[in-house]
Scaffold this active site. Sequence first.
Site, PDB file in Angstrom:
ATOM      1  CD  GLU A  40      -3.021  -0.718  -0.073  1.00 36.95           C
ATOM      2  OE1 GLU A  40      -3.064   0.432  -0.544  1.00 36.95           O
ATOM      3  OE2 GLU A  40      -3.701  -1.658  -0.511  1.00 36.95           O
ATOM      4  CE1 TYR A 122      -6.805   3.288  -0.218  1.00 35.36           C
ATOM      5  CE2 TYR A 122      -4.419   3.359  -0.051  1.00 35.36           C
ATOM      6  CZ  TYR A 122      -5.571   2.759  -0.520  1.00 35.36           C
ATOM      7  OH  TYR A 122      -5.487   1.628  -1.275  1.00 35.36           O
ATOM      8  CG  ASP A 140      -7.806   3.161  -4.618  1.00 37.49           C
ATOM      9  OD1 ASP A 140      -9.006   3.234  -4.995  1.00 37.49           O
ATOM     10  OD2 ASP A 140      -7.033   2.254  -5.009  1.00 37.49           O
TER      11      ASP A 140
END
Length: 349
Positions: A40, A122, A140
């Site tokens: 990520e 996020y 996202d």
Amino acid sequence: MPAPLASALLDWYDAHARTLPWRAAPGTSAPDPYRVWLSEVMLQQTTVAAVKSYFAEFTRRWPTVTALAEAPEGEVMAAWAGLGYYARARNLLACARVVAARGGVFPDTEDGLRALPGLGAYTAAAVAAIAFGRRAVVVDANVERVVSRLFAVAEPLPGSRPAIRRHADAITPELRAGDFAQAMMDLGATICTPRSPRCLLCPLSASCAARKTGEPERFPVKAAKKPKPQRNGRAFWIARNGAVWLVRRPDKGMLGGMRALPDDGWSAKGDGSGEAPVSGSWEPGGTVAHGFTHFGLDLDLLIYRGNDWAGLGAEQGEWWPVERIDEAGLPTLFAKAARLALVSTGVEA
């Protein structure tokens, strides 16, 4: 709509999920949190295709968060070279060291993850959902596009983001939240694409408000782009005896902590001074054009033809073998400048 929508999307995901090196197959046991977190962080502002090779190399060299925590900063920064947004690499190492101090165990909640260095809303939500099965709202760029179209959000970005998040929250299920988040990402990457979305293949097309308008590509609505400022700077190629002079950039600031060619102090806020690190004869070696997120840069390359090395102390930099320049871990901008210098000087690395 939320429950049937989530069910339809998860059924689609079970059959069409992308196979990615950091991902567990749908419905299987949760993946390694280290691999989820690493992927990520790497995927921020970077494509899946670009990340795959970096992820493979990082997990080969540092297979656990503890191994990464023990790595020298210079090695991590060099391994990151080319991925861009280099503050991520510094935060990556800082986070790994905090987690290692916790016994190598990541927090399993959004709040706990947000407390780690470099994890914003996020990333914390994505790791909580994907690695730990927590219900979290993961938005996202792909999810943003899918949700904007599902609900035909008319307000332009970035002002529409709170509304997009509310809609995403409304459709996120309690169970299989991680699979749902990845399904939304996959839908945006493969079906609900920025241009020419494949609506006939979309499992959510019957519920999509944007499709009903006949112009799904119009969403998300984007505000007019402001022109980027243009900056100018100089980089300096100083070579002798088969080695080139490289410096380590300050930890804070553009390309912080990275090995690089010396330059004249250009920044996002202004042009460089033009001053060279040593006196003597210089000749032009060409110009590198490079785009950063918030500005463009024209970097003029100057090649040293003098022999005054007095101003180059060991505390300022290092002589790096030209034949191993590809191993220096230069960020993309300076790798471009190095290639230009090699062409200009007729040297093969």
